[in-house]
Design an enzyme around this catalytic site. Sequence first.
Site, PDB file in Angstrom:
ATOM      1  N   ASP A 206     -12.159  -8.832   5.585  1.00 30.51           N
ATOM      2  CA  ASP A 206     -13.499  -8.835   4.975  1.00 30.51           C
ATOM      3  C   ASP A 206     -14.080 -10.245   4.993  1.00 30.51           C
ATOM      4  O   ASP A 206     -15.273 -10.444   5.243  1.00 30.51           O
ATOM      5  CB  ASP A 206     -13.437  -8.334   3.518  1.00 30.51           C
ATOM      6  CG  ASP A 206     -13.548  -6.808   3.416  1.00 30.51           C
ATOM      7  OD1 ASP A 206     -13.122  -6.118   4.361  1.00 30.51           O
ATOM      8  OD2 ASP A 206     -14.062  -6.311   2.396  1.00 30.51           O
TER       9      ASP A 206
ATOM     10  N   ASP B 283      -6.189  -6.764   4.910  1.00 32.78           N
ATOM     11  CA  ASP B 283      -7.348  -6.098   4.314  1.00 32.78           C
ATOM     12  C   ASP B 283      -8.306  -7.146   3.752  1.00 32.78           C
ATOM     13  O   ASP B 283      -9.512  -7.124   4.005  1.00 32.78           O
ATOM     14  CB  ASP B 283      -6.862  -5.145   3.205  1.00 32.78           C
ATOM     15  CG  ASP B 283      -8.002  -4.380   2.560  1.00 32.78           C
ATOM     16  OD1 ASP B 283      -8.983  -4.092   3.260  1.00 32.78           O
ATOM     17  OD2 ASP B 283      -7.903  -4.078   1.359  1.00 32.78           O
TER      18      ASP B 283
ATOM     19  N   LYS C 109       3.092 -15.431   2.632  1.00 28.30           N
ATOM     20  CA  LYS C 109       3.173 -16.199   1.392  1.00 28.30           C
ATOM     21  C   LYS C 109       4.655 -16.504   1.161  1.00 28.30           C
ATOM     22  O   LYS C 109       5.256 -16.154   0.145  1.00 28.30           O
ATOM     23  CB  LYS C 109       2.553 -15.390   0.235  1.00 28.30           C
ATOM     24  CG  LYS C 109       2.434 -16.138  -1.074  1.00 28.30           C
ATOM     25  CD  LYS C 109       1.412 -17.268  -1.057  1.00 28.30           C
ATOM     26  CE  LYS C 109       1.439 -18.030  -2.367  1.00 28.30           C
ATOM     27  NZ  LYS C 109       0.628 -19.278  -2.349  1.00 28.30           N
TER      28      LYS C 109
ATOM     29  N   ASP D 108      -3.106 -18.449   1.329  1.00 31.25           N
ATOM     30  CA  ASP D 108      -4.172 -19.160   0.599  1.00 31.25           C
ATOM     31  C   ASP D 108      -4.824 -20.207   1.499  1.00 31.25           C
ATOM     32  O   ASP D 108      -6.049 -20.370   1.526  1.00 31.25           O
ATOM     33  CB  ASP D 108      -3.662 -19.758  -0.728  1.00 31.25           C
ATOM     34  CG  ASP D 108      -2.295 -20.418  -0.621  1.00 31.25           C
ATOM     35  OD1 ASP D 108      -1.706 -20.408   0.480  1.00 31.25           O
ATOM     36  OD2 ASP D 108      -1.821 -20.961  -1.631  1.00 31.25           O
TER      37      ASP D 108
ATOM     38  N   TYR E  47       0.825  -1.212   0.000  1.00 36.32           N
ATOM     39  CA  TYR E  47       0.000   0.000   0.000  1.00 36.32           C
ATOM     40  C   TYR E  47       0.856   1.258   0.000  1.00 36.32           C
ATOM     41  O   TYR E  47       0.394   2.334  -0.361  1.00 36.32           O
ATOM     42  CB  TYR E  47      -0.907   0.028   1.234  1.00 36.32           C
ATOM     43  CG  TYR E  47      -2.142  -0.821   1.113  1.00 36.32           C
ATOM     44  CD1 TYR E  47      -2.070  -2.095   0.581  1.00 36.32           C
ATOM     45  CD2 TYR E  47      -3.373  -0.345   1.537  1.00 36.32           C
ATOM     46  CE1 TYR E  47      -3.196  -2.871   0.470  1.00 36.32           C
ATOM     47  CE2 TYR E  47      -4.505  -1.127   1.433  1.00 36.32           C
ATOM     48  CZ  TYR E  47      -4.402  -2.385   0.896  1.00 36.32           C
ATOM     49  OH  TYR E  47      -5.531  -3.145   0.787  1.00 36.32           O
TER      50      TYR E  47
HETATM   51  C1  IPM Z   1     -10.106  -0.963   4.927  1.00 38.34           C
HETATM   52  C2  IPM Z   1     -10.401  -0.382   3.562  1.00 38.34           C
HETATM   53  C3  IPM Z   1      -9.259   0.517   3.145  1.00 38.34           C
HETATM   54  C4  IPM Z   1      -7.987  -0.314   3.156  1.00 38.34           C
HETATM   55  C5  IPM Z   1      -9.466   1.230   1.802  1.00 38.34           C
HETATM   56  C6  IPM Z   1     -10.730   2.055   1.783  1.00 38.34           C
HETATM   57  C7  IPM Z   1      -8.285   2.088   1.421  1.00 38.34           C
HETATM   58  O1  IPM Z   1     -10.626  -1.394   2.639  1.00 38.34           O
HETATM   59  O2  IPM Z   1      -9.917  -0.191   5.864  1.00 38.34           O
HETATM   60  O3  IPM Z   1     -10.097  -2.186   5.036  1.00 38.34           O
HETATM   61  O4  IPM Z   1      -7.744  -1.058   2.203  1.00 38.34           O
HETATM   62  O5  IPM Z   1      -7.246  -0.226   4.128  1.00 38.34           O
HETATM   63 MG    MG Z   2     -10.798  -3.324   3.488  1.00 33.41          MG
END
Ligand code: IPM
Ligand code: MG
Length: 356
Positions: free
Chosen positions: A251, A247, A191, A223, A142
């Site tokens: 999710d 990240d 990884k 993975d 990032y």
């Molecule tokens: C998160 C979001 C952010 C990230 C984006 C919006 C830049 O997805 O906080 O998880 O990837 O850190």
């Molecule tokens: Mg995110």
Amino acid sequence: MKYTIAVIKGDGIGPEIVNEAMKALDAVGKRFSHSFEYRQVLMGGCALDATGEPLPEETVNICKSSDSVLLGAVGGPKWDTLPGDKRPEKGLLGIRSALGLYANLRPAVLFEPLRDACPLKPNIVSEGLDLLMVRELTGGIYFGERGRRSGKGGEEAYDTESYSAYEIERIGRTAFDVALKRKSRLTSIDKANVLESSRLWREVMHRLSGEYPQVEYEDMLVDNAAMQLVRNPGRFDVVVTSNMFGDILSDEASMITGSIGMLPSASIGVGSLGLYEPIHGSAPDIAGKDIANPLATILSAAMMLRYSFSLTDEANAIENAVYKALTNGYRTSDLASEGAKVVGTRKMGTVVAELI
Ligand code: IPM
Ligand code: MG
């Protein structure tokens, strides 16, 4: 006590969900005799519209001089075609970095009343889910070198994943330390079968694990981790990983809790200043409709009380109120199941505030 909180409502559903978190904080203030002073600042798309910058200097200064930062979400289709350094997301990465918030704690907990909302079969989550993801937040791909160039096949684009031993050790220590306060189990996700940066990551983690003999340590390839999360999520306690893997996997973990609208996060660094935000995005498609789930942001406020202000009873009061609201059958539409009392963003916030 009096605390100053910089408030970044942001874009999309950001303002709606932050308002409900402030309602919860005010209820805590009333019950425990604290006062929270909010200083609203701009970041993301709304800051771009007002100032031409996703992260105005004034925002950074006000955040730095506050006791803590509460954040909604940034971004939306309106700003999607802007160049990379003028995107709302650049503001988010910029504030994490400017405040030195290298550790992002993302707890994924399956609340008992939400078992129905979990998309996995009941036998897979029979042990429940209570994991803490520790995501490195100010390094890796990032923040690495990136660009465009012309190559053999024409135009090329590249991003660089790079970690120093120092950065790895710093996030590693955070993870080992929090593991000690939990079930003392730590999984480091990388990884290393392919990436050199992951091989250094693993070496440093192994060295650290020698310093923490009380913590049961394991490595896992990313993975495989993605698979284990849906195969046997109850096996995890604390997980530590890089910025991008964290990240993505957070999710995935959030869905096991019923909805991405449930996961809070705390971004912390060396001092007590932290930034607290839900892990989900600005959901422009549902913005302004009073249907967004405010619980991740409300739970982020609880993390602020716990990590920045050391107010444990107060943090528990918010978390218990959320639990009770769910037990009493209140659900936003993302969590709706048969027989639920489906309510909007504001009503959910009011129910939680009243239970505090
Ligand atoms: C998160 C979001 C952010 C990230 C984006 C919006 C830049 O997805 O906080 O998880 O990837 O850190
Ligand atoms: Mg995110």
